[in-house]
Design a protein around this motif. Structure first.
Motif, short mmCIF file in Angstrom:
data_model
loop_
_atom_site.label_atom_id
_atom_site.label_comp_id
_atom_site.label_asym_id
_atom_site.label_seq_id
_atom_site.Cartn_x
_atom_site.Cartn_y
_atom_site.Cartn_z
N GLN A 250 1.01 -1.32 -0.04
CA GLN A 250 -0.01 0.22 0.14
C GLN A 250 0.89 1.17 -0.10
OE1 GLN A 250 -2.24 -0.69 3.56
NE2 GLN A 250 -3.65 -1.87 2.76
N PHE A 251 0.41 2.35 -0.73
CA PHE A 251 1.04 3.60 -0.70
C PHE A 251 1.22 4.19 0.90
CE2 PHE A 251 1.24 8.24 -1.58
CZ PHE A 251 2.53 8.04 -2.27
N ARG A 252 2.08 4.62 1.11
CA ARG A 252 2.49 4.87 2.71
C ARG A 252 1.48 5.95 3.06
NH1 ARG A 252 6.68 5.30 6.38
NH2 ARG A 252 6.50 7.16 7.86
N ARG A 253 1.12 6.80 2.41
CA ARG A 253 0.26 7.99 2.92
C ARG A 253 -1.26 7.48 2.98
NH1 ARG A 253 1.71 13.88 0.35
NH2 ARG A 253 3.86 13.86 1.19
N LEU A 254 -1.60 6.44 2.50
CA LEU A 254 -2.82 5.68 2.20
C LEU A 254 -3.00 4.57 3.26
CD1 LEU A 254 -3.64 5.65 -1.78
CD2 LEU A 254 -4.19 7.15 0.07
N ARG A 255 -1.97 4.40 4.24
CA ARG A 255 -2.13 3.19 5.09
C ARG A 255 -3.00 3.60 6.21
NH1 ARG A 255 4.39 1.79 4.71
NH2 ARG A 255 4.25 0.94 2.49
N LEU A 256 -3.42 2.37 6.83
CA LEU A 256 -4.34 2.60 8.16
C LEU A 256 -4.08 1.39 8.66
CD1 LEU A 256 -7.65 4.25 6.85
CD2 LEU A 256 -6.04 5.22 7.99
N PRO A 257 -3.67 1.78 10.16
CA PRO A 257 -3.35 2.91 10.86
C PRO A 257 -2.24 3.58 10.23
CG PRO A 257 -3.68 0.99 12.38
CD PRO A 257 -3.84 0.36 11.07
N LYS A 258 -2.05 4.99 10.29
CA LYS A 258 -1.09 5.79 9.85
C LYS A 258 0.17 5.41 10.55
CE LYS A 258 -4.01 9.60 8.45
NZ LYS A 258 -4.08 11.26 8.69
N PRO A 259 1.35 5.50 9.66
CA PRO A 259 2.53 5.11 10.02
C PRO A 259 2.73 5.89 11.43
CG PRO A 259 2.61 5.21 7.67
CD PRO A 259 1.07 5.73 8.11
N GLN A 260 3.38 5.40 12.36
CA GLN A 260 3.90 6.08 13.79
C GLN A 260 5.30 6.25 13.58
OE1 GLN A 260 1.29 7.38 15.51
NE2 GLN A 260 0.12 6.50 13.80
N VAL A 261 5.97 5.81 12.46
CA VAL A 261 7.72 5.79 12.50
C VAL A 261 7.88 6.42 11.31
CG1 VAL A 261 8.05 3.73 13.97
CG2 VAL A 261 7.58 3.61 11.66
#
Length: 200
Positions: free
Chosen positions: A181-192
């Motif tokens: 998945q494209f990073r900005r569309l990932r859920l939950p949002k990246p925390q690192v």
């Protein structure tokens, strides 16, 4: 003969006085109401299966669902474990998300590559040979993504085992799907941060 002394205290009065003294010293004394019977307690616990005011019940249910959705949405932004969906809960899944989010994988760009190929084939004039090269290049990228996902799955499994001692069912696949998945569309949002380090 043996007459009874009228001034003597009757036995029943003595018993009543003793009972009154015990009642005063009883810690339960002074509640002011009689203990309800078992039948009354059961009746008080009974609630109707269908509330009398259905409109109010529906409104309360909608409000509860709305609050739960708001908490879940906020948790998807902040990573709050308490309100995450079941598929995202657990320390192993959190670890897998962090391992995915610190790396850059080819799989997250496949969607944009496919869109670029569609635009090239539709709007850029070219020969059949040119279009065949484009499709060959696309399938070569797909194969590279599959190979990268395979080796990443093995590395992720080893890291999870090293950290937790075992792997929960679905954790590795969960990480692989997230890596596509494209990073900005990932859920939950990246925390690192991308390029960071995840401690084992």
């Amino acid at each position: 003969m043996f007459g009874r002394n009228k001034e003597a205290t009757p036995a029943q009065d003595v018993v009543d006085e003793l009972a009154a003294d015990r009642a005063k010293n009883d810690p339960r004394a002074g509640k002011g109401v009689p203990t309800p019977s078992r039948k009354e307690q059961e009746a008080a616990r009974k609630r109707p299966l269908v509330p009398n005011d259905r409109g109010a019940a529906k409104a309360a249910d909608r409000e509860a669902r709305r609050e739960a959705q708001l908490k879940t949405r906020a948790a998807l932004d902040t990573g709050d474990e308490r309100y995450l969906p079941i598929r995202d809960k657990g320390p192993q899944r959190r670890f897998a998300r962090n391992v995915v989010d610190v790396r850059t994988s080819l799989g997250e760009f496949v969607m944009f590559i496919a869109l670029a190929i569609v635009v090239l084939t539709l709007f850029v004039p070219g020969s059949i040979e040119f279009q065949s090269y484009i499709f060959i290049g696309f399938w070569a990228i797909v194969v590279l993504v599959a190979v990268d996902a395979f080796f990443f799955a093995r590395r992720l499994k080893k890291r999870v085992i090293a950290k937790f001692g075992s792997v929960d069912q679905g954790v590795v696949w969960y990480g692989v799907i997230r890596s596509l998945q494209f990073r900005r569309l990932r859920l939950p949002k990246p925390q690192v941060k991308r390029g960071g380090v995840v401690e084992d």
